[in-house]
Design a protein around this motif. Structure first.
Motif, PDB file in Angstrom:
ATOM      1  N   GLY A  12       0.096   1.077   3.957  1.00  0.00           N
ATOM      2  CA  GLY A  12      -0.096   0.748   5.357  1.00  0.00           C
ATOM      3  C   GLY A  12      -0.203  -0.750   5.552  1.00  0.00           C
ATOM      4  N   SER A  54       9.459   4.542  -1.147  1.00  0.00           N
ATOM      5  CA  SER A  54       8.465   5.585  -0.947  1.00  0.00           C
ATOM      6  C   SER A  54       9.155   6.928  -0.833  1.00  0.00           C
ATOM      7  N   VAL A  67      -4.805   8.156   7.443  1.00  0.00           N
ATOM      8  CA  VAL A  67      -4.407   8.512   6.087  1.00  0.00           C
ATOM      9  C   VAL A  67      -4.944   9.909   5.808  1.00  0.00           C
ATOM     10  N   SER A  68      -4.062  10.828   5.454  1.00  0.00           N
ATOM     11  CA  SER A  68      -4.466  12.205   5.177  1.00  0.00           C
ATOM     12  C   SER A  68      -4.815  12.361   3.713  1.00  0.00           C
ATOM     13  N   PHE A 113      -4.618   3.468  -2.144  1.00  0.00           N
ATOM     14  CA  PHE A 113      -3.916   3.108  -0.919  1.00  0.00           C
ATOM     15  C   PHE A 113      -3.534   1.640  -1.044  1.00  0.00           C
ATOM     16  N   SER A 132      -8.628  13.536   7.367  1.00  0.00           N
ATOM     17  CA  SER A 132      -7.910  12.306   7.695  1.00  0.00           C
ATOM     18  C   SER A 132      -8.911  11.180   7.894  1.00  0.00           C
ATOM     19  N   ILE A 190      -4.288   2.978  10.742  1.00  0.00           N
ATOM     20  CA  ILE A 190      -3.407   4.136  10.576  1.00  0.00           C
ATOM     21  C   ILE A 190      -4.213   5.262   9.946  1.00  0.00           C
ATOM     22  N   ALA A 203       8.280   9.025   1.160  1.00  0.00           N
ATOM     23  CA  ALA A 203       8.186   9.333   2.583  1.00  0.00           C
ATOM     24  C   ALA A 203       9.135   8.463   3.419  1.00  0.00           C
ATOM     25  N   SER A 247      -0.385   9.482   3.021  1.00  0.00           N
ATOM     26  CA  SER A 247       0.114   8.139   3.335  1.00  0.00           C
ATOM     27  C   SER A 247      -0.511   7.194   2.318  1.00  0.00           C
ATOM     28  N   ARG A 248       0.311   6.610   1.462  1.00  0.00           N
ATOM     29  CA  ARG A 248      -0.216   5.774   0.384  1.00  0.00           C
ATOM     30  C   ARG A 248      -0.123   4.281   0.676  1.00  0.00           C
TER      31      ARG A 248
END
Length: 133
Positions: free
Chosen positions: A10, A116, A18-19, A82, A52, A16, A118, A7-8
């Motif tokens: 937020g 994104s 973030v992995s 991020f 994470s 949230i 994603a 997850s880049r």
């Protein structure tokens, strides 16, 4: 060594997960993440290549470097970033109704959307990939 973030982006309120993907991750009670100069709010060790981190809030819209420490003192020299982005809003769906079996292209109109890889939409429990125009 962090090689990627799952997850880049937020919201500025953070909160949230973030992995982080990488190598040599260690399960330590001292482990923590850092987003720029702010400590992450939580840490979960998954395995030696996956952890994470819970993103902290940011007072400004900005891009920060994510780093990780397994001893609470020394942090990785990470090149992964991020981005805190404005909260998005949905103003209109076109069409507003569709068939239950799906198959229609849905346009989502709003503000502060981010392009994104994603990008996706969720209909009930079903997630479908999206694209930006």
């Amino acid at each position: 060594n962090i090689t990627d973030l799952m997850s880049r982006v937020g919201p500025p309120q953070g909160q949230i997960w973030v992995s982080l993907v990488g190598t040599g991750f260690v399960n330590s009670h001292l482990a923590k993440c850092r987003f720029g100069q702010a400590d992450g709010l939580g840490f979960q060790y998954i395995n030696e290549t996956f952890v994470s981190c819970l993103a902290p809030p940011s007072e400004v819209i900005q891009t920060v470097t994510v780093s990780i420490s397994f001893n609470g003192v020394q942090y990785t020299d990470a090149a992964v970033q991020f981005e805190y982005i404005p909260i998005w809003t949905i103003d209109k769906l076109v069409p507003e109704i569709g068939r239950e079996i799906g198959g229609l292209v849905l346009s989502v109109k709003g503000t502060n959307f981010v392009e994104s890889r994603a990008l996706s939409c969720k209909f009930g429990d079903q997630v479908v990939s999206g694209s930006s125009a």
